[in-house]
Motif scaffolding. Structure first.
Motif, PDB file in Angstrom:
ATOM      1  N   THR A   4      -1.143   8.586  -1.934  1.00 28.06           N
ATOM      2  CA  THR A   4      -2.438   9.228  -1.731  1.00 28.06           C
ATOM      3  C   THR A   4      -2.615   9.516  -0.242  1.00 28.06           C
ATOM      4  O   THR A   4      -1.911   8.970   0.609  1.00 28.06           O
ATOM      5  CB  THR A   4      -3.571   8.313  -2.199  1.00 28.06           C
ATOM      6  OG1 THR A   4      -3.525   7.097  -1.431  1.00 28.06           O
ATOM      7  CG2 THR A   4      -3.418   7.972  -3.683  1.00 28.06           C
ATOM      8  N   GLN A   5      -3.567  10.376   0.068  1.00 28.79           N
ATOM      9  CA  GLN A   5      -3.858  10.678   1.473  1.00 28.79           C
ATOM     10  C   GLN A   5      -4.281   9.422   2.208  1.00 28.79           C
ATOM     11  O   GLN A   5      -3.843   9.157   3.334  1.00 28.79           O
ATOM     12  CB  GLN A   5      -4.961  11.732   1.549  1.00 28.79           C
ATOM     13  CG  GLN A   5      -5.247  12.251   2.956  1.00 28.79           C
ATOM     14  CD  GLN A   5      -4.317  13.369   3.350  1.00 28.79           C
ATOM     15  OE1 GLN A   5      -3.123  13.311   3.081  1.00 28.79           O
ATOM     16  NE2 GLN A   5      -4.852  14.386   3.991  1.00 28.79           N
ATOM     17  N   SER A   6      -5.153   8.618   1.595  1.00 29.76           N
ATOM     18  CA  SER A   6      -5.622   7.399   2.254  1.00 29.76           C
ATOM     19  C   SER A   6      -4.473   6.412   2.452  1.00 29.76           C
ATOM     20  O   SER A   6      -4.385   5.748   3.486  1.00 29.76           O
ATOM     21  CB  SER A   6      -6.741   6.744   1.433  1.00 29.76           C
ATOM     22  OG  SER A   6      -6.275   6.398   0.140  1.00 29.76           O
ATOM     23  N   GLY A   7      -3.574   6.327   1.454  1.00 32.45           N
ATOM     24  CA  GLY A   7      -2.420   5.445   1.590  1.00 32.45           C
ATOM     25  C   GLY A   7      -1.501   5.883   2.712  1.00 32.45           C
ATOM     26  O   GLY A   7      -0.964   5.054   3.465  1.00 32.45           O
ATOM     27  N   ARG A   8      -1.329   7.192   2.855  1.00 29.61           N
ATOM     28  CA  ARG A   8      -0.467   7.703   3.917  1.00 29.61           C
ATOM     29  C   ARG A   8      -1.036   7.377   5.285  1.00 29.61           C
ATOM     30  O   ARG A   8      -0.320   6.952   6.183  1.00 29.61           O
ATOM     31  CB  ARG A   8      -0.309   9.223   3.763  1.00 29.61           C
ATOM     32  CG  ARG A   8       0.673   9.834   4.758  1.00 29.61           C
ATOM     33  CD  ARG A   8       1.037  11.248   4.340  1.00 29.61           C
ATOM     34  NE  ARG A   8      -0.100  12.151   4.420  1.00 29.61           N
ATOM     35  CZ  ARG A   8      -0.433  12.818   5.529  1.00 29.61           C
ATOM     36  NH1 ARG A   8       0.273  12.651   6.638  1.00 29.61           N
ATOM     37  NH2 ARG A   8      -1.464  13.638   5.529  1.00 29.61           N
ATOM     38  N   TYR A   9      -2.348   7.568   5.460  1.00 27.50           N
ATOM     39  CA  TYR A   9      -2.973   7.239   6.742  1.00 27.50           C
ATOM     40  C   TYR A   9      -2.901   5.737   7.012  1.00 27.50           C
ATOM     41  O   TYR A   9      -2.695   5.304   8.154  1.00 27.50           O
ATOM     42  CB  TYR A   9      -4.430   7.700   6.759  1.00 27.50           C
ATOM     43  CG  TYR A   9      -4.599   9.198   6.838  1.00 27.50           C
ATOM     44  CD1 TYR A   9      -3.731   9.982   7.592  1.00 27.50           C
ATOM     45  CD2 TYR A   9      -5.628   9.833   6.157  1.00 27.50           C
ATOM     46  CE1 TYR A   9      -3.883  11.353   7.666  1.00 27.50           C
ATOM     47  CE2 TYR A   9      -5.793  11.203   6.223  1.00 27.50           C
ATOM     48  CZ  TYR A   9      -4.917  11.957   6.971  1.00 27.50           C
ATOM     49  OH  TYR A   9      -5.070  13.318   7.044  1.00 27.50           O
ATOM     50  N   TYR A  10      -3.077   4.939   5.977  1.00 21.08           N
ATOM     51  CA  TYR A  10      -3.042   3.483   6.140  1.00 21.08           C
ATOM     52  C   TYR A  10      -1.667   3.041   6.629  1.00 21.08           C
ATOM     53  O   TYR A  10      -1.545   2.260   7.564  1.00 21.08           O
ATOM     54  CB  TYR A  10      -3.380   2.809   4.806  1.00 21.08           C
ATOM     55  CG  TYR A  10      -3.509   1.306   4.896  1.00 21.08           C
ATOM     56  CD1 TYR A  10      -4.724   0.716   5.221  1.00 21.08           C
ATOM     57  CD2 TYR A  10      -2.420   0.478   4.647  1.00 21.08           C
ATOM     58  CE1 TYR A  10      -4.854  -0.657   5.301  1.00 21.08           C
ATOM     59  CE2 TYR A  10      -2.533  -0.899   4.733  1.00 21.08           C
ATOM     60  CZ  TYR A  10      -3.756  -1.464   5.058  1.00 21.08           C
ATOM     61  OH  TYR A  10      -3.872  -2.839   5.145  1.00 21.08           O
ATOM     62  N   ARG A  11      -0.613   3.573   6.003  1.00 22.98           N
ATOM     63  CA  ARG A  11       0.749   3.182   6.399  1.00 22.98           C
ATOM     64  C   ARG A  11       1.084   3.688   7.799  1.00 22.98           C
ATOM     65  O   ARG A  11       1.788   3.008   8.560  1.00 22.98           O
ATOM     66  CB  ARG A  11       1.758   3.713   5.375  1.00 22.98           C
ATOM     67  CG  ARG A  11       1.657   3.051   4.008  1.00 22.98           C
ATOM     68  CD  ARG A  11       2.834   3.434   3.121  1.00 22.98           C
ATOM     69  NE  ARG A  11       2.924   4.863   2.896  1.00 22.98           N
ATOM     70  CZ  ARG A  11       2.289   5.505   1.919  1.00 22.98           C
ATOM     71  NH1 ARG A  11       1.497   4.844   1.079  1.00 22.98           N
ATOM     72  NH2 ARG A  11       2.437   6.816   1.763  1.00 22.98           N
ATOM     73  N   SER A  52       1.052   3.710  -2.273  1.00 27.27           N
ATOM     74  CA  SER A  52       0.642   4.834  -3.114  1.00 27.27           C
ATOM     75  C   SER A  52       0.767   6.134  -2.324  1.00 27.27           C
ATOM     76  O   SER A  52       0.620   6.159  -1.105  1.00 27.27           O
ATOM     77  CB  SER A  52      -0.814   4.651  -3.564  1.00 27.27           C
ATOM     78  OG  SER A  52      -1.679   4.685  -2.455  1.00 27.27           O
ATOM     79  N   HIS A  67       0.853  -1.193   0.000  1.00 29.98           N
ATOM     80  CA  HIS A  67       0.000   0.000   0.000  1.00 29.98           C
ATOM     81  C   HIS A  67       0.890   1.245   0.000  1.00 29.98           C
ATOM     82  O   HIS A  67       0.826   2.080   0.895  1.00 29.98           O
ATOM     83  CB  HIS A  67      -0.925   0.011   1.219  1.00 29.98           C
ATOM     84  CG  HIS A  67      -1.935  -1.088   1.234  1.00 29.98           C
ATOM     85  ND1 HIS A  67      -1.636  -2.364   1.669  1.00 29.98           N
ATOM     86  CD2 HIS A  67      -3.232  -1.106   0.840  1.00 29.98           C
ATOM     87  CE1 HIS A  67      -2.711  -3.119   1.557  1.00 29.98           C
ATOM     88  NE2 HIS A  67      -3.695  -2.388   1.055  1.00 29.98           N
TER      89      HIS A  67
END
Length: 280
Positions: A138-145, A136, A134
């Motif tokens: 993207t904002q969602s990818g950053r929060y996920y990581r 990418s 994960h």
């Protein structure tokens, strides 16, 4: 040489916690990294093989199940074994709270080594692999990581638990009473509180009686009834709404508890205290 999977992410040093880089490496015999100095915190965890880590004129001989911390501005060298080269995963992070978080784990450049169980090690590796899948920007990818980084750190905290200073009773009580105040409107149980604190229920009860003079059940009910009295005196909310606002799933349970503590039902108490209600 090494076979490497890695990802570097743009980060904001002004944030509380920022993931900088992460990856997985299968090294070749004798592969050496350094001497190098970094501007962020870096944690390696060894999945297989052996190697050495050098910092502060100390050389640590490490193997699978162990890991090491590198702090900012320290020169370090690490080298894979000639016959059993190591495979490792790593995460790097920065931010305003990074130093505080590392200290809370009981790690420092003076004490940089940690050990994990097989299950804990599997989880650390899995979190890094999930980051790589994960990656990418993207904002969602950053929060996920970032969420995965926090889970990675939670495993280290678990692994280091026995080495960390023991929490005293007053500290436990402070955390528990704060939890109760913040969640008083939720119908949590005594066991929920014990699970949250990672305490044996019997030991938690002993702490309450020693420091507060009452059991957890009595303390929580006192807090609920105190809030209920305030709402009855100062609002026109229905009894059902007040029950829900004070952590009671059913108004009947609330009424019974209120009668037991106060000596009258909520409706009677409101009538008795009617002088506190706003005049219309």
């Amino acid at each position: 040489m090494e076979d490497i999977q890695t990802c570097n992410t743009p980060f904001d040093e002004t944030g509380d916690l920022c993931l900088t880089t992460f990856g997985h490496s299968v090294t070749h015999p004798g592969h050496t990294y350094g001497p190098a100095v970094r501007s962020y915190y870096l944690i390696h965890f060894i999945l297989a093989g052996k190697g050495t880590f050098c910092v502060n004129q100390h050389t640590y001989h490490l193997c699978a199940g162990q890991g090491f911390l590198i702090e900012p501005d320290y020169q370090t060298i690490y080298k894979s074994d000639q016959t059993e080269p190591w495979t490792y995963s790593w995460v790097a992070f920065s931010g305003r709270r990074a130093a505080e978080i590392v200290a809370s784990l009981g790690l420092s450049q003076e004490e940089p080594i940690f050990s994990c169980t097989k299950e804990q090690g599997w989880k650390l590796a899995a979190y890094v692999q999930d980051m790589l899948q994960h990656n990418s920007f993207t904002q969602s990818g950053r929060y996920y990581r970032l969420g995965l980084l926090l889970q990675f750190l939670s495993i280290l905290s678990e692994a280091q638990r026995e080495l960390l200073p023991q929490t005293d009773g007053n500290t436990y009580i402070a955390h528990m009473t704060k939890f109760i105040r913040l969640h008083i409107e939720e119908p949590f149980t005594i066991q929920d509180l014990a699970d949250y604190m990672n305490l044996n229920r019997s030991y938690m009860t002993t702490l309450f009686k020693k420091h507060l003079g009452v059991s957890p059940h009595v303390y929580i009910e006192n807090c609920r009834i105190t809030k209920a009295k305030h709402l009855l005196e100062t609002t026109t909310f229905s009894i059902e709404a007040i029950a829900c606002s004070c952590g009671y799933a059913k108004s009947d349970s609330f009424t019974r508890a209120f009668l037991r503590r106060v000596g009258m039902r909520p409706k009677e108490y409101r009538q008795h205290q009617s002088r506190y209600l706003p005049q219309t």
